[in-house]
Design a protein around this motif. Structure first.
Motif, PDB file in Angstrom:
ATOM      1  N   GLU A  34       0.862  -1.532  -0.276  1.00  0.00           N
ATOM      2  CA  GLU A  34      -0.190   0.211  -0.088  1.00  0.00           C
ATOM      3  C   GLU A  34       0.599   1.183  -0.080  1.00  0.00           C
ATOM      4  O   GLU A  34       1.845   0.971   0.659  1.00  0.00           O
ATOM      5  CB  GLU A  34      -1.036  -0.308   1.163  1.00  0.00           C
ATOM      6  CG  GLU A  34      -2.035   0.775   0.910  1.00  0.00           C
ATOM      7  CD  GLU A  34      -3.063   0.557   2.386  1.00  0.00           C
ATOM      8  OE1 GLU A  34      -4.235   0.580   2.037  1.00  0.00           O
ATOM      9  OE2 GLU A  34      -2.787   0.975   3.093  1.00  0.00           O
ATOM     10  N   ASN A  66      -5.286   1.318  -9.007  1.00  0.00           N
ATOM     11  CA  ASN A  66      -5.192  -0.003  -8.545  1.00  0.00           C
ATOM     12  C   ASN A  66      -5.955  -0.906  -9.115  1.00  0.00           C
ATOM     13  O   ASN A  66      -5.628  -1.967  -9.251  1.00  0.00           O
ATOM     14  CB  ASN A  66      -6.530   0.626  -7.082  1.00  0.00           C
ATOM     15  CG  ASN A  66      -5.873   2.066  -6.405  1.00  0.00           C
ATOM     16  OD1 ASN A  66      -4.421   1.864  -6.172  1.00  0.00           O
ATOM     17  ND2 ASN A  66      -6.085   2.205  -5.452  1.00  0.00           N
ATOM     18  N   GLY A  70      -2.674  -1.638  -9.276  1.00  0.00           N
ATOM     19  CA  GLY A  70      -1.499  -0.762  -8.632  1.00  0.00           C
ATOM     20  C   GLY A  70      -0.456  -0.370  -9.446  1.00  0.00           C
ATOM     21  O   GLY A  70      -0.291  -0.284 -10.205  1.00  0.00           O
ATOM     22  N   GLN A  75      -1.075  -0.614  -3.988  1.00  0.00           N
ATOM     23  CA  GLN A  75      -2.771  -0.404  -3.987  1.00  0.00           C
ATOM     24  C   GLN A  75      -2.205   1.518  -3.121  1.00  0.00           C
ATOM     25  O   GLN A  75      -1.123   1.571  -2.448  1.00  0.00           O
ATOM     26  CB  GLN A  75      -3.793  -0.921  -3.359  1.00  0.00           C
ATOM     27  CG  GLN A  75      -4.332  -1.983  -3.315  1.00  0.00           C
ATOM     28  CD  GLN A  75      -4.753  -2.043  -4.953  1.00  0.00           C
ATOM     29  OE1 GLN A  75      -6.444  -1.962  -5.375  1.00  0.00           O
ATOM     30  NE2 GLN A  75      -4.297  -2.904  -6.028  1.00  0.00           N
ATOM     31  N   ARG A  77      -3.360   4.890  -1.292  1.00  0.00           N
ATOM     32  CA  ARG A  77      -4.840   4.755  -0.554  1.00  0.00           C
ATOM     33  C   ARG A  77      -4.819   5.990  -0.532  1.00  0.00           C
ATOM     34  O   ARG A  77      -3.702   6.685  -0.070  1.00  0.00           O
ATOM     35  CB  ARG A  77      -5.188   4.007   0.850  1.00  0.00           C
ATOM     36  CG  ARG A  77      -6.484   3.932   1.741  1.00  0.00           C
ATOM     37  CD  ARG A  77      -6.336   3.011   2.226  1.00  0.00           C
ATOM     38  NE  ARG A  77      -5.321   2.884   3.604  1.00  0.00           N
ATOM     39  CZ  ARG A  77      -5.263   3.637   4.809  1.00  0.00           C
ATOM     40  NH1 ARG A  77      -6.268   4.649   4.937  1.00  0.00           N
ATOM     41  NH2 ARG A  77      -4.054   3.201   5.581  1.00  0.00           N
TER      42      ARG A  77
END
Lengths: 390, 358
Positions: A34, A66, A70, A75, A77
């Protein structure tokens, strides 16, 4: 192989030093799966009505990235905070994002005062700031020339100057008036008007200021009329641009050319103004697309936005989408070992060209260049370019 | 039930009257002092800001709650304090001197605004203060040499005797120190002759005048005092923001301060502090609420304004005495548990009921 104590010490010291140098300068917000990115928008203040478009378009671009797996398997966020257009609240929001959420970057945060109050602390803590919606030159000044700040918003002074350098000789302007908003916005535009007039051998014939929130422009336009100007430069945003044009049309004043700066050249102005804004000139900083656009990139964006949010995106949404994609491309270029250093290198190596830009842009001293402009005119309710971008 | 058996006259004036008060406030002081060693940097930064708002709210309480004068322009005193402080620091004045000086400069501005307050009151005074805040905002924007105009000015890192206190932990202690100082000063003032004069002017100008209180002087003095304290808050606020622009000190901030004082409970310092804490954490509460709501509702803009308005409306309807009033009732309930009478807090007498009898 046997090692004596001294050798062992030397080896472990070397290993430590190596480890130390390999350790990323800062990779807050970056984990194996992430990348956490933050932003602060005006969700509760005077500009709140325009925020859903910015937020939606930014989230759309991230969601698309994503969905494709990604960035290098991570990914992205987004955490959205409220700044209410108040610097104090922005400071709190950014402190939360940096200290509590530990974001990697601030992406497209909104507002001049809010960004001025927060950018210094953000870059100092090693957080990347990408594409703030604020006066770019001032932001770089506040950040002390930090390499972590990347600006994408055109400088209003240089773009206005550029457009006027073309327009003044083209129109044969002799008497030039300026209607401007008190505050940083008006100051910036006037900083562009002065050198352009000097280059044409002119000075400002008449100036009239208004305050943010004014809705009546009769006195300003009357002063322009009394000074018998042939060109009015309007440092106005949406509603004020319409207000000035409505007053000129009400007086039946033909033969005066009105040029509004980048924020006034908006599809909203043409739509709100209707017949009043016919013939208005504007300085364009990016390409506009309506629903009937022929550009495939723009069509894809409009379709995706409509599918996700059930509405047609405005030009600010298009810009937010465009610059978020630039940010994502910079992340891609930074490679798998993502640190602020590798991001800075990646962003500087990345160029950007899509359905909103006039030409391919890249970062020169961390500001999106070249800043090309076009001069557009409202004809039948649509902005029609009068020039090729230059 | 608890009864006070005073053996000396001064006991009636004590700030902390009971051993339980000493215990409770002592515990609070220990917690506040020890907090930076446990809490996260983020939380400490937040608390520092809350303390600044507490100081500003106490400043406004001295005016609105104690003397009964309305002000819709207190953001301008925050601004004057902030800019004066930042300018003094830029001129090389040390922090420990610049801070009180900023308060003094702001107090002088307050005295100037206080002069019309002699003649007008109520709604008209609200209009005067509102106009003053607009003028101040304009002056800040125009006076580029000192304030940097609309482009803004950078605030230097606070240093006390050469040691930087810019880090959240140290700045928290600076804010705590100033807040406690202001609290003690105001609490002491309110039990002195000046404090009783303030209350007298608030409750009935005519009666106060008849008793020999110089109403005009008290009113202007209250304005100066209030502006000075708010200016101190402004000076600390300057460090919180770090880069001053005029849009930090708009009507929104003035209204926030009024909300703190009203929701906290008129006429009590505890109310000012409770109000400041509530108003400053309201946005956080709304953010939490949003995460619990369905996505479609949470994405609506304007939820913050709606919740803030709702809280105010509910307080005005159900608890006009504010958080402090609610606290006093709760405390009375616990202290007199089986014998609590619901009518204990029914208001016997209201002041400011009619403008005529002032």
């Amino acid at each position: 192989m046997s090692m004596n104590r001294r050798q062992m010490l030397a080896t472990s010291a070397a290993a430590l030093a190596l480890g130390g140098s390999l350790r990323p300068a800062r990779a807050a917000g970056v984990s194996a799966g992430e990348i956490v990115v933050g932003t602060h928008l005006d969700l509760s203040g005077p500009a709140a009505a325009g925020m859903p478009a910015l937020r939606n378009a930014t989230e759309l671009a991230l969601a698309q990235a994503n969905a494709e797996g990604g960035i290098h398997g991570r990914q992205v966020r987004l955490i959205v905070e409220d700044n209410g257009s108040q610097p104090q609240l922005a400071v709190r929001a950014v402190q939360k994002l940096i200290r509590s959420d530990e974001v990697f970057a601030l992406l497209n945060p909104f507002g001049s005062g809010t960004n001025a109050a927060t950018i210094g602390a953000a870059v100092e803590s090693g957080t990347v700031v990408f594409g703030p919606w604020a006066a770019s030159a001032i932001m770089h000044q506040v950040a002390g020339g930090s390499p972590l700040l990347f600006t994408t918003v055109q400088n209003y002074n240089t773009t206005t100057e550029r457009a006027l350098n073309w327009a003044l000789p083209e129109w044969g302007s002799q008497r030039v008036g300026v209607i401007y908003m008190e505050g940083p916005f008006g100051d910036l535009i006037r900083a562009g008007v002065t050198p352009a007039l000097a280059a044409a051998g002119l000075t400002v014939t008449e100036e009239a200021a208004y305050r943010p929130g004014d809705i009546d422009f009769s006195s300003q336009v009357a002063r322009m009329r009394a000074a018998n100007v042939d060109t009015i430069i309007a440092a106005t945003i949406t509603r004020e641009t319409v207000g000035v044009m409505a007053e000129i049309k009400r007086l039946g004043w033909d033969g005066v050319k009105v040029l509004t700066a980048i924020p006034g050249r908006s599809t909203v102005v043409a739509r709100l103004g209707g017949a009043d804004t016919e013939g208005l000139y504007g300085v364009g900083g990016w390409r506009l697309h309506g629903e009937d656009t022929t550009d495939t990139g723009a069509q894809a964006f409009i379709a995706a936005y409509r599918e996700a949010y059930g509405a047609v995106p405005d030009e600010n949404a298009a810009n937010a989408y465009s610059y978020t994609n630039w940010f994502l491309n910079s992340l891609r270029a930074a490679g798998e070992d993502l640190t602020t250093d590798s991001f800075v290198e990646g962003a500087r190596a990345t160029s950007h060209d899509d359905f909103t830009t006039y030409t391919e842009q890249s970062f020169v001293e961390n500001h999106a260049m070249p800043e090309m402009v076009s001069v557009d005119r409202i004809e039948n309710g649509v902005w029609v370019p009068q020039t090729e971008p230059f | 039930m608890r009864f006070d058996y005073h053996t000396r006259y001064r006991q009636g004036f004590a700030l902390l009257r009971h051993p339980s008060d000493w215990l409770a406030y002592g515990l609070l002081a220990v917690v506040l002092l020890a907090l930076p060693f446990f809490a996260s940097t983020y939380l400490i930064g937040e608390l520092g800001y809350v303390l600044i708002l507490c100081i500003a709210a106490m400043g406004l309480m001295a005016l609105t709650g104690f003397t009964g004068q309305v002000s819709l322009g207190h953001a301008s005193f925050v601004a004057i304090g902030a800019y004066a402080h930042a300018w003094l620091l830029a001129q090389g004045v040390p922090f420990v001197l610049a801070l009180p000086l900023a308060g003094v400069i702001s107090a002088e501005a307050g005295l100037v605004v206080g002069i019309p307050a002699i003649r007008v009151s109520g709604l008209y005074l609200a209009m005067v203060t509102l106009a003053f805040s607009i003028v101040v905002e304009q002056v800040i924007g125009m006076w580029r040499g000192v304030t940097g105009g609309f482009m803004g000015m950078l605030v230097e890192t606070p240093r006390i005797f050469g040691v930087s206190v810019g880090a959240p932990k140290y700045f928290y202690y600076v804010c705590l120190f100033v807040a406690v100082l202001v609290l003690l000063a105001l609490a002491n003032l309110m039990r002195s002759g000046i404090g009783r004069a303030f209350t007298g002017v608030r409750d009935s100008e005519a009666a106060a005048y008849a008793l020999g209180i110089e109403v005009k002087r008290v009113k202007v003095g209250a304005f100066g005092l209030s502006a000075g304290i708010t200016g101190l808050a402004g000076a600390l606020m300057a460090h919180h923001i770090g880069y001053l622009t005029p849009d930090a000190f708009t009507l929104l901030l003035s209204l926030d301060l009024v909300l703190m004082v009203v929701i906290g409970g008129m006429g009590s310092l505890r109310g000012a502090i409770l109000g400041a804490v509530l108003i400053s954490f309201l946005p956080k509460g709304v953010a939490l609420l949003k995460s619990a709501l369905p996505d479609a509702m949470a994405r609506q803009s304007g939820l913050e304004i709606f919740v803030a308005g709702l809280v105010l409306a509910l307080f005005v309807l159900f608890e006009p005495m504010g958080l402090n009033g609610r606290w006093l009732k709760l405390r009375a309930l616990f202290e007199s548990f089986p014998l609590y009478r619901r009518d204990t807090f029914r208001r016997q007498k209201t002041y400011m009921k009619s403008e005529r009898s002032r």
